[in-house]
Write a protein that holds these residues in place. Sequence first.
Motif, PDB file in Angstrom:
ATOM      1  N   GLU A   1       1.959  -4.746   3.578  1.00 24.39           N
ATOM      2  CA  GLU A   1       0.531  -4.658   3.910  1.00 24.39           C
ATOM      3  C   GLU A   1      -0.030  -3.285   3.565  1.00 24.39           C
ATOM      4  N   LEU A   2       0.739  -2.236   3.805  1.00 25.78           N
ATOM      5  CA  LEU A   2       0.265  -0.903   3.454  1.00 25.78           C
ATOM      6  C   LEU A   2       0.273  -0.710   1.940  1.00 25.78           C
ATOM      7  N   ALA A   3       1.281  -1.264   1.262  1.00 24.01           N
ATOM      8  CA  ALA A   3       1.347  -1.141  -0.192  1.00 24.01           C
ATOM      9  C   ALA A   3       0.146  -1.824  -0.841  1.00 24.01           C
ATOM     10  N   GLN A   4      -0.178  -3.026  -0.412  1.00 27.15           N
ATOM     11  CA  GLN A   4      -1.316  -3.736  -0.994  1.00 27.15           C
ATOM     12  C   GLN A   4      -2.623  -2.993  -0.729  1.00 27.15           C
ATOM     13  N   ALA A   5      -2.764  -2.451   0.483  1.00 29.41           N
ATOM     14  CA  ALA A   5      -3.978  -1.700   0.804  1.00 29.41           C
ATOM     15  C   ALA A   5      -4.107  -0.480  -0.094  1.00 29.41           C
ATOM     16  N   LEU A   6      -3.020   0.256  -0.257  1.00 28.99           N
ATOM     17  CA  LEU A   6      -3.059   1.454  -1.103  1.00 28.99           C
ATOM     18  C   LEU A   6      -3.362   1.094  -2.552  1.00 28.99           C
ATOM     19  N   ALA A   7      -2.732   0.037  -3.043  1.00 24.24           N
ATOM     20  CA  ALA A   7      -2.968  -0.378  -4.430  1.00 24.24           C
ATOM     21  C   ALA A   7      -4.431  -0.746  -4.646  1.00 24.24           C
ATOM     22  N   ARG A   8      -5.020  -1.451  -3.691  1.00 24.86           N
ATOM     23  CA  ARG A   8      -6.422  -1.861  -3.822  1.00 24.86           C
ATOM     24  C   ARG A   8      -7.379  -0.686  -3.706  1.00 24.86           C
ATOM     25  N   LEU A   9      -6.885   0.418  -3.141  1.00 27.67           N
ATOM     26  CA  LEU A   9      -7.701   1.632  -3.034  1.00 27.67           C
ATOM     27  C   LEU A   9      -7.445   2.580  -4.200  1.00 27.67           C
ATOM     28  N   GLY A  10      -6.794   2.089  -5.239  1.00 27.97           N
ATOM     29  CA  GLY A  10      -6.633   2.867  -6.460  1.00 27.97           C
ATOM     30  C   GLY A  10      -5.405   3.743  -6.513  1.00 27.97           C
ATOM     31  N   VAL A  11      -4.510   3.626  -5.530  1.00 25.01           N
ATOM     32  CA  VAL A  11      -3.277   4.405  -5.531  1.00 25.01           C
ATOM     33  C   VAL A  11      -2.227   3.666  -6.373  1.00 25.01           C
ATOM     34  N   ARG A  12      -1.614   4.359  -7.345  1.00 27.26           N
ATOM     35  CA  ARG A  12      -0.537   3.738  -8.111  1.00 27.26           C
ATOM     36  C   ARG A  12       0.645   3.507  -7.175  1.00 27.26           C
ATOM     37  N   THR A  13       0.957   2.249  -6.936  1.00 23.80           N
ATOM     38  CA  THR A  13       1.905   1.875  -5.890  1.00 23.80           C
ATOM     39  C   THR A  13       2.997   0.976  -6.441  1.00 23.80           C
ATOM     40  N   SER A  14       4.241   1.257  -6.069  1.00 28.46           N
ATOM     41  CA  SER A  14       5.372   0.393  -6.394  1.00 28.46           C
ATOM     42  C   SER A  14       6.183   0.169  -5.128  1.00 28.46           C
ATOM     43  N   VAL A  15       6.750  -1.034  -4.994  1.00 27.22           N
ATOM     44  CA  VAL A  15       7.540  -1.408  -3.819  1.00 27.22           C
ATOM     45  C   VAL A  15       8.992  -1.607  -4.232  1.00 27.22           C
ATOM     46  N   PHE A  16       9.918  -1.088  -3.415  1.00 29.73           N
ATOM     47  CA  PHE A  16      11.349  -1.199  -3.688  1.00 29.73           C
ATOM     48  C   PHE A  16      12.069  -1.712  -2.440  1.00 29.73           C
ATOM     49  N   ASP A  17      13.064  -2.577  -2.656  1.00 32.02           N
ATOM     50  CA  ASP A  17      13.884  -3.048  -1.540  1.00 32.02           C
ATOM     51  C   ASP A  17      15.256  -3.434  -2.081  1.00 32.02           C
ATOM     52  N   GLU A  18      16.284  -3.043  -1.349  1.00 31.93           N
ATOM     53  CA  GLU A  18      17.639  -3.373  -1.796  1.00 31.93           C
ATOM     54  C   GLU A  18      17.975  -4.841  -1.542  1.00 31.93           C
ATOM     55  N   GLY A  19      17.227  -5.491  -0.660  1.00 29.02           N
ATOM     56  CA  GLY A  19      17.461  -6.901  -0.364  1.00 29.02           C
ATOM     57  C   GLY A  19      16.753  -7.819  -1.341  1.00 29.02           C
ATOM     58  N   PRO A  20      17.109  -9.110  -1.319  1.00 26.11           N
ATOM     59  CA  PRO A  20      16.531 -10.057  -2.268  1.00 26.11           C
ATOM     60  C   PRO A  20      15.274 -10.761  -1.761  1.00 26.11           C
ATOM     61  N   HIS A  21      14.925 -10.541  -0.478  1.00 20.95           N
ATOM     62  CA  HIS A  21      13.848 -11.323   0.125  1.00 20.95           C
ATOM     63  C   HIS A  21      12.581 -10.488   0.324  1.00 20.95           C
ATOM     64  N   LEU A  22      11.470 -11.103   0.035  1.00 20.55           N
ATOM     65  CA  LEU A  22      10.165 -10.478   0.220  1.00 20.55           C
ATOM     66  C   LEU A  22       9.623 -10.859   1.593  1.00 20.55           C
ATOM     67  N   ALA A  23       9.271  -9.854   2.388  1.00 21.57           N
ATOM     68  CA  ALA A  23       8.688 -10.073   3.720  1.00 21.57           C
ATOM     69  C   ALA A  23       9.599 -10.894   4.627  1.00 21.57           C
ATOM     70  N   GLY A  24      10.893 -10.843   4.364  1.00 19.15           N
ATOM     71  CA  GLY A  24      11.829 -11.596   5.198  1.00 19.15           C
ATOM     72  C   GLY A  24      11.773 -13.096   5.000  1.00 19.15           C
ATOM     73  N   LEU A  25      11.121 -13.557   3.944  1.00 18.12           N
ATOM     74  CA  LEU A  25      10.975 -14.993   3.698  1.00 18.12           C
ATOM     75  C   LEU A  25      12.227 -15.553   3.029  1.00 18.12           C
ATOM     76  N   HIS A  26      12.754 -16.627   3.572  1.00 25.36           N
ATOM     77  CA  HIS A  26      13.935 -17.254   2.991  1.00 25.36           C
ATOM     78  C   HIS A  26      13.591 -18.576   2.310  1.00 25.36           C
ATOM     79  N   ASP A  27      12.366 -19.056   2.483  1.00 28.04           N
ATOM     80  CA  ASP A  27      11.910 -20.243   1.761  1.00 28.04           C
ATOM     81  C   ASP A  27      11.579 -19.814   0.339  1.00 28.04           C
ATOM     82  N   GLU A  28      12.370 -20.265  -0.616  1.00 29.18           N
ATOM     83  CA  GLU A  28      12.262 -19.775  -1.995  1.00 29.18           C
ATOM     84  C   GLU A  28      10.894 -20.046  -2.603  1.00 29.18           C
ATOM     85  N   MET A  29      10.331 -21.218  -2.342  1.00 26.67           N
ATOM     86  CA  MET A  29       9.047 -21.561  -2.939  1.00 26.67           C
ATOM     87  C   MET A  29       7.933 -20.647  -2.419  1.00 26.67           C
TER      88      MET A  29
END
Length: 267
Positions: free
Chosen positions: A185-213
């Motif tokens: 949520e903070l990354a998206q907010a910063l990106a929309r405010l013109g900040v060059r933003t990249s997200v990194f995570d060592e895990g395979p899941h985005l936002a803790g979601l395990h439903d692949e679709m």
Amino acid sequence: MTIRSCDVAIIGAGTAGLAAERSARRAGATTLLIDDGFTGTTCTTVGCMPSKLLIAAAAAAHAVSRAPLFGVMALKPAIDGVAVMTRVREQRDAFVRSTLKSIAEIPAHVRIKARARFIARDRLSLDDGTIVSAKSIVVATGSRPRVPAMFKALGERILTNETIFELSDLPRSVAVIGAGPLGLELAQALARLGVRTSVFDEGPHLAGLHDEMIANELKTILTAEMPIHLGVTLSVERTENATKISWTGVSSGEANFERVLGATGRS
């Protein structure tokens, strides 16, 4: 030595502690609320309220940028980072004042400004010399951001949710470490405010979601606004003017960032 007795003693005057004290008192119990600062709740000071203020600014900028889609011809939004962060703090501080007013309405004899430690299962020793005896004790001492050791050496360049809202201006670039709900949520907010933003995570899941679709759909939506690197191992190098993040794994590369935002959970 002062000895005080009550039905319920609550350690911590955050959101949970305040709710516990009010509920117990409303039910007819005698209470004591113990906190070493009474400075406001996590939600109002560094949590959901200031973050949603930043998101609201980002949503306004995003709406302007998308206006032509609806036949509304608008100029590209010019982001005044100082004005954005000033408003976030001003509104945040208003929320905090409201919370402090609510705390002040708790009877004075209930509030104790001190630190507590257990000396028995039903007894606390406070650092002001008071002993508290209680039938029940609620521990509501909250949590703090967890910053991996490799990032602690970055000093003032590493941000958490407890420091990002104190920035006087938006940074030019941010590496967000952690693809959980808070980081995203903070990354998206910063990106929309013109900040060059990249997200990194060592895990395979985005936002803790395990439903692949659902996870894939969310990633498609978010990567339209910023790069997201999952399943990567990071290395960090502090240079004179930036922080170099290198990553390997599912993808690999390196990039320089002005700031790093740690969103790797709380302890």
